[in-house]
Design an enzyme around this catalytic site. Structure first.
Site, PDB file in Angstrom:
ATOM      1  N   ASP A   1     -26.543 111.868  10.915  1.00  0.00           N
ATOM      2  CA  ASP A   1     -27.845 111.871  11.587  1.00  0.00           C
ATOM      3  C   ASP A   1     -28.647 113.040  11.051  1.00  0.00           C
ATOM      4  O   ASP A   1     -28.200 113.751  10.136  1.00  0.00           O
ATOM      5  CB  ASP A   1     -27.673 111.931  13.117  1.00  0.00           C
TER       6      ASP A   1
ATOM      7  N   HIS B   1     -33.153 109.007  10.526  1.00  0.00           N
ATOM      8  CA  HIS B   1     -32.012 109.814  10.988  1.00  0.00           C
ATOM      9  C   HIS B   1     -31.188 110.349   9.810  1.00  0.00           C
ATOM     10  O   HIS B   1     -29.963 110.338   9.844  1.00  0.00           O
ATOM     11  CB  HIS B   1     -31.121 108.991  11.925  1.00  0.00           C
TER      12      HIS B   1
ATOM     13  N   GLU C   1     -35.103 103.567  14.462  1.00  0.00           N
ATOM     14  CA  GLU C   1     -36.088 104.644  14.582  1.00  0.00           C
ATOM     15  C   GLU C   1     -36.483 105.244  13.231  1.00  0.00           C
ATOM     16  O   GLU C   1     -36.253 106.408  12.970  1.00  0.00           O
ATOM     17  CB  GLU C   1     -35.536 105.747  15.508  1.00  0.00           C
TER      18      GLU C   1
HETATM   19  C1  TNX Z   1     -31.980 106.410  20.651  1.00  0.00           C
HETATM   20  S1  TNX Z   1     -29.939 104.210  20.089  1.00  0.00           S
HETATM   21  C2  TNX Z   1     -31.290 106.580  19.471  1.00  0.00           C
HETATM   22  C3  TNX Z   1     -30.443 107.767  19.293  1.00  0.00           C
HETATM   23  C4  TNX Z   1     -30.574 108.726  20.438  1.00  0.00           C
HETATM   24  C5  TNX Z   1     -30.587 107.973  21.750  1.00  0.00           C
HETATM   25  C6  TNX Z   1     -30.632 108.839  22.959  1.00  0.00           C
HETATM   26  C7  TNX Z   1     -30.461 104.489  18.759  1.00  0.00           C
HETATM   27  C8  TNX Z   1     -30.148 103.465  17.813  1.00  0.00           C
HETATM   28  N1  TNX Z   1     -31.185 105.601  18.516  1.00  0.00           N
HETATM   29  O1  TNX Z   1     -30.750 108.372  18.070  1.00  0.00           O
HETATM   30  O2  TNX Z   1     -29.515 109.610  20.397  1.00  0.00           O
HETATM   31  O3  TNX Z   1     -31.701 107.114  21.771  1.00  0.00           O
HETATM   32  O4  TNX Z   1     -30.442 108.097  24.140  1.00  0.00           O
END
Ligand code: TNX
Length: 541
Positions: A177, A248, A315
């Site tokens: 990440d 990430h 994301e």
């Molecule tokens: C969303 S779930 C994210 C994570 C975060 C999380 C915190 C996902 C695929 N991405 O990077 O840690 O929310 O709840």
């Protein structure tokens, strides 16, 4: 007998049973070897019994066997306990025998969850009766985010054991990440030399910005990971590695700045991220990036033999691509409509790349946008919608909606709740989670191959905190994943709560620092750790 997860059928005579003695023989049939080794080592340590090998005699025995006629699929099992003949655990396949052995441990009582006997003269009695059991889903997953906070190897192995206790069979390791790269890659040593360490860490997710002002990091060597994979396989648990791209990825960019969008930001100045959230510094959509990650994944495939490889895909903001002349040139070159399509191009590249190597891609539901190869599977985290769309498009789906099974969300509305992140998701909420949405036809519903609970660790900086957030909710999740429960409104919550009191005794014996039903113990409160509490019921998306 207060079993968790609840078995399909069970009938006991609790005033009669079979008592394990020092001479009680363990007869391990073909295919039951892993369960046999587990009984001898784990139940042997807890009870102090040796379980000598041998043929069952007149004093009774513990027999482990595979019999493909046991109904309910390869993980199904049957247990019969006769006061004279002893215990027989029969699995439809090797995994079934192993899950049966887990049930046998619960039948022996909470003391069977320790690593050594506490009283020399304890009677290890299994109640007489008959039990038949099989799982609802084939993918009963638990995701551990070891990137945000590194969990030392020993902690991961302990979690493998805790998963086995709960009959969970897929450990998804979120290995990379923005805040850390946790897997050693021979070809790219800087990924761990640089990418595994950060200078400090933001405490909590909310304002104000508070930093702990100490370095954090760590990584697993390839042999560490081989050990984790083998330890899990011995327990019929598959490890799914996640290498998160193209978002990430700042830890990788900090190690190898050419992976970033060098014409937009000075990537050589980017550190391993010390804060949290969705990060604009994403991978550059270049041929170099593709080759780099192919090389990384080549090493990952050597370590992780399971079918699925998780490629993240969540994301990924596209702003940098939009302002990067190089990225936009690539958009034109590939004839894409916009920069957003670069993401699906990248994912489809690795989809094909993995398929050519006999593996299957799984990614977060964002990977659906832009079309996917048929073999790829989708982990639905932004509610159910992505999973529904994926199932309708013919993809396998793992349901893990954040609104229900994100174990970083707080467990109660109480002001003492540590790290009050997001909405409260109580033990009861998790117990009433239904992985298969009503709107799916039976054919579409069959695409839901399972469900997964995710532990993101932005605010979980030690195994103790992970224990607190994960338990007892993982026990409720395990029952949802394993047992054929009725629809949410009809679930026997009081009955589950009653069985949980027996289960707390097991967790205590295992040394799990769960959240007690009455709320956090004084030392489990974390007043300095602020979060983003959200009021009201969580969204059901
Ligand atoms: C969303 S779930 C994210 C994570 C975060 C999380 C915190 C996902 C695929 N991405 O990077 O840690 O929310 O709840």
């Amino acid at each position: 007998m207060d079993l968790i997860p609840h078995p399909r059928h069970a009938a006991y005579v609790t005033d009669d049973g079979f008592t394990l003695r020092p001479g009680t023989v363990l007869d391990v049939g073909p295919g039951a070897e892993r369960a046999g080794r587990w009984v001898r080592s784990v139940l042997g340590a807890a009870t102090g019994l040796e379980f000598p090998a041998g043929e069952p005699g007149p004093d009774g025995a513990v027999r482990l066997a595979v019999d493909a006629t046991v109904p309910g699929g390869p993980e199904a099992y049957r247990i019969t306990v006769d006061p004279q003949w002893g215990v027989r655990v029969t699995g439809a396949g090797p995994a079934g025998v192993f899950w049966g052995a887990q049930t046998l441990r619960q039948l022996l009582g909470p003391e069977a969850f320790r690593r050594a006997p506490t009283a020399p003269d304890r009677r290890w009695r299994v109640p007489a009766g008959h039990l038949q059991d099989a799982p609802r889903f084939g993918w009963r997953g638990f995701m551990l985010d070891v990137a945000r906070h590194f969990m030392p190897k020993d902690g991961v192995l302990r979690y493998v054991d805790l998963m086995a206790v709960h009959k969970l069979n897929v450990l998804h390791l979120h290995l990379t990440d923005d805040q850390g790269w946790r897997v050693e890659v021979g070809r790219y040593p800087r990924l761990t030399e640089v990418g595994a360490w950060r200078t400090r860490t933001k405490v909590g997710l909310g304002a104000p910005d508070v930093w702990d002002e100490r370095p954090h990091g760590g990584y697993y060597t390839r042999d560490d990971l081989r050990e984790i994979v083998a330890y899990a396989a011995e327990r019929h648990i598959t490890v799914v590695p996640e290498i998160d791209i193209p978002g990430h990825s700042q830890a990788a960019i900090a190690a190898y700045p050419e992976l970033g969008n060098t014409d937009v930001v000075d990537t050589a100045a980017l550190p391993v991220l010390t804060g949290w959230g969705v990060n604009p510094n994403v991978l550059a959509p270049t041929e170099h990036t593709l080759r780099f990650y192919e090389n990384v994944l080549t090493e990952v495939l050597e370590i992780f033999p399971g079918t699925f490889v998780h490629i993240g895909g969540d994301e990924c903001p596209t702003e940098q691509w939009r302002s990067s002349p190089a990225a936009m040139e690539r958009v034109a070159e590939l004839g894409l409509r916009d920069a957003g399509e670069l993401q699906s191009r990248l994912i489809r590249h690795f989809d094909r790349w993995l398929a050519e190597r006999g593996r299957r891609l799984i990614g977060w539901d964002e990977i659906l946008e832009g079309g996917l190869a048929p073999g790829a599977a989708v982990a639905s985290w932004r509610g159910y919608a992505g999973g529904i769309a994926a199932a309708r498009a013919g993809h396998d789906v793992v349901m893990c909606p954040q609104s229900h099974v994100y174990l970083d969300w707080r467990q109660s509305e109480h002001p003492d709740e540590p790290a009050p992140i997001a909405h409260a998701r109580t033990l009861e909420d998790v117990y009433r989670f239904e992985p298969v949405p009503d709107e799916l036809t039976p054919r579409e519903a069959a695409r839901v191959i399972g469900t997964q609970a995710n532990a993101w660790t932005e605010v979980m900086d030690s195994v103790r905190v992970v224990d607190y957030m994960v338990f007892p909710r993982l026990a409720a999740f395990a029952e949802v994943a394993w047992s054929a429960l009725p629809p949410p409104a009809e679930r026997d919550w009081p009955g589950f709560e009653r069985r949980m009191s027996a289960h707390y005794a097991r967790l205590d014996a295992l040394g799990v620092e769960y959240r007690p039903p009455a709320g956090p113990r004084p030392w489990q409160r974390r007043p300095g750790v602020t979060g983003r509490p959200k009021a009201g019921p969580p969204p059901i998306v």
